[in-house]
Design an enzyme around this catalytic site. Sequence first.
Site, PDB file in Angstrom:
ATOM      1  N   ASP A  10       0.858  -1.184   0.000  1.00  0.00           N
ATOM      2  CA  ASP A  10       0.000   0.000   0.000  1.00  0.00           C
ATOM      3  C   ASP A  10       0.892   1.232   0.000  1.00  0.00           C
ATOM      4  OD1 ASP A  10      -2.379   1.583   0.305  1.00  0.00           O
ATOM      5  OD2 ASP A  10      -1.882   1.834   2.420  1.00  0.00           O
ATOM      6  N   SER A  11       0.295   2.365  -0.278  1.00  0.00           N
ATOM      7  CA  SER A  11       1.033   3.623  -0.203  1.00  0.00           C
ATOM      8  C   SER A  11       1.453   3.931   1.235  1.00  0.00           C
ATOM      9  CB  SER A  11       0.165   4.763  -0.733  1.00  0.00           C
ATOM     10  OG  SER A  11      -1.042   4.819   0.002  1.00  0.00           O
ATOM     11  N   TYR A  42      -0.392   8.735  -2.132  1.00  0.00           N
ATOM     12  CA  TYR A  42      -0.305   8.563  -3.581  1.00  0.00           C
ATOM     13  C   TYR A  42      -1.512   9.223  -4.280  1.00  0.00           C
ATOM     14  CZ  TYR A  42       3.162   4.655  -3.211  1.00  0.00           C
ATOM     15  OH  TYR A  42       4.262   3.868  -2.983  1.00  0.00           O
ATOM     16  N   GLY A  43      -2.621   9.256  -3.562  1.00  0.00           N
ATOM     17  CA  GLY A  43      -3.905   9.560  -4.203  1.00  0.00           C
ATOM     18  C   GLY A  43      -4.095  10.970  -4.717  1.00  0.00           C
ATOM     19  N   CYS A  73      -3.982  -0.836  -2.059  1.00  0.00           N
ATOM     20  CA  CYS A  73      -4.231   0.593  -2.258  1.00  0.00           C
ATOM     21  C   CYS A  73      -5.275   0.814  -3.364  1.00  0.00           C
ATOM     22  CB  CYS A  73      -2.900   1.234  -2.657  1.00  0.00           C
ATOM     23  SG  CYS A  73      -2.963   2.994  -2.905  1.00  0.00           S
ATOM     24  N   THR A  75      -5.881   3.541  -4.879  1.00  0.00           N
ATOM     25  CA  THR A  75      -5.286   4.388  -5.911  1.00  0.00           C
ATOM     26  C   THR A  75      -4.456   3.552  -6.886  1.00  0.00           C
ATOM     27  OG1 THR A  75      -5.222   6.234  -4.355  1.00  0.00           O
ATOM     28  CG2 THR A  75      -3.733   6.352  -6.248  1.00  0.00           C
ATOM     29  N   GLU A 153      -5.198   9.744   9.240  1.00  0.00           N
ATOM     30  CA  GLU A 153      -3.780   9.683   9.607  1.00  0.00           C
ATOM     31  C   GLU A 153      -3.516  10.443  10.901  1.00  0.00           C
ATOM     32  OE1 GLU A 153      -0.750   9.042   7.182  1.00  0.00           O
ATOM     33  OE2 GLU A 153      -2.077   7.565   6.275  1.00  0.00           O
ATOM     34  N   CYS A 183     -11.031   3.326  -0.566  1.00  0.00           N
ATOM     35  CA  CYS A 183      -9.711   3.771  -0.118  1.00  0.00           C
ATOM     36  C   CYS A 183      -9.396   3.054   1.186  1.00  0.00           C
ATOM     37  CB  CYS A 183      -9.746   5.289   0.094  1.00  0.00           C
ATOM     38  SG  CYS A 183      -8.290   5.957   0.906  1.00  0.00           S
ATOM     39  N   THR A 184      -8.127   2.688   1.344  1.00  0.00           N
ATOM     40  CA  THR A 184      -7.698   1.920   2.516  1.00  0.00           C
ATOM     41  C   THR A 184      -8.132   2.524   3.853  1.00  0.00           C
ATOM     42  OG1 THR A 184      -5.638   3.161   2.268  1.00  0.00           O
ATOM     43  CG2 THR A 184      -5.650   0.877   1.502  1.00  0.00           C
ATOM     44  N   HIS A 185      -8.145   3.857   3.917  1.00  0.00           N
ATOM     45  CA  HIS A 185      -8.404   4.522   5.194  1.00  0.00           C
ATOM     46  C   HIS A 185      -9.883   4.600   5.569  1.00  0.00           C
ATOM     47  CE1 HIS A 185      -4.344   5.736   4.381  1.00  0.00           C
ATOM     48  NE2 HIS A 185      -4.265   6.528   5.434  1.00  0.00           N
TER      49      HIS A 185
HETATM   50  N1  DGL Z   1      -3.856   3.952   0.135  1.00  0.00           N
HETATM   51  C1  DGL Z   1      -4.527   5.011  -0.580  1.00  0.00           C
HETATM   52  C2  DGL Z   1      -5.758   4.466  -1.278  1.00  0.00           C
HETATM   53  O1  DGL Z   1      -6.322   3.465  -0.879  1.00  0.00           O
HETATM   54  C3  DGL Z   1      -4.900   6.157   0.345  1.00  0.00           C
HETATM   55  C4  DGL Z   1      -3.741   6.999   0.790  1.00  0.00           C
HETATM   56  C5  DGL Z   1      -3.027   7.658  -0.368  1.00  0.00           C
HETATM   57  O2  DGL Z   1      -3.570   8.607  -0.970  1.00  0.00           O
HETATM   58  O3  DGL Z   1      -1.942   7.215  -0.676  1.00  0.00           O
HETATM   59  O4  DGL Z   1      -6.177   5.016  -2.267  1.00  0.00           O
END
Ligand code: DGL
Length: 256
Positions: A10-11, A42-43, A73, A75, A153, A183-185
């Site tokens: 993941d990012s 990353y997003g 991820c 993204t 975060e 999205c993971t979060h």
């Molecule tokens: N892991 C990213 C996602 O699921 C979220 C955090 C990022 O923007 O890198 O898209």
Amino acid sequence: MDDRAIGVFDSGIGGLTVAAEIKKLLPNEKIIYFGDTARVPYGTRGDGIIREYARQDCRFLMKRSVKAIVAACGTVSSVALDAVKEEAAGVPVYGVTLPAAKYAAEKYPRGVVGVIGTPATVESGSYAKLIKSLAPECEVVSAACPLFVPFVESGMTEGEAVELIARGYIAPLGAPDALILGCTHFPLLAPVIARLLPGTELINTGECLARVLASGLERGNGGADEYYVSDVGRGTRELARRIMGGETELITASAE
Ligand code: DGL
């Protein structure tokens, strides 16, 4: 039996939401996780750099001899899965978009499905394309939610400020039958989102992916998991603790 590990990247640390779902369904499988915490997010970046970072993350896992690669991820799964597949050189690659899109399309073929994600994910139209290809009559509505990642975060997943921002992002979507937390979060914000959309099914992409992985994978007994991150930043350990429900040893390593 195949005792090699499942590689998950993941990012950042948010991808542990996906790793946790995999562990629930496949507790005997070893996971090797790489979170690119030094370069998250990353997003909000351009596709070219996301693809390059995703290649590096994949190479990190390939060096450790894994039997499958999971792009946790949203993204990366949306804009760089083909690049990851090239790096994986035949090792099966699982992204989070297809399992969740398939679940939504099969359950709501004539309904309304919402998608929330990072700007890169939403601008790619990845979920909408997949859902429409599987269920042409399904209506897909989407919204980029760039502030959700920094909120999570920084440990803010409840309270007035989060609710206010969430309402601003989600109100334009109306009341969809389902909402993909793309999205993971976002699973960490599920309680707030559920209060705003009481009649909507919230779809956890990690859960959908874990089910697909469990049905396709040759099982094994791989031993202790390994969790690598490219930086242990302020709040990294706390976020990992919240997602995994306990202490997780984080090993620092560079992306390649
Ligand atoms: N892991 C990213 C996602 O699921 C979220 C955090 C990022 O923007 O890198 O898209």
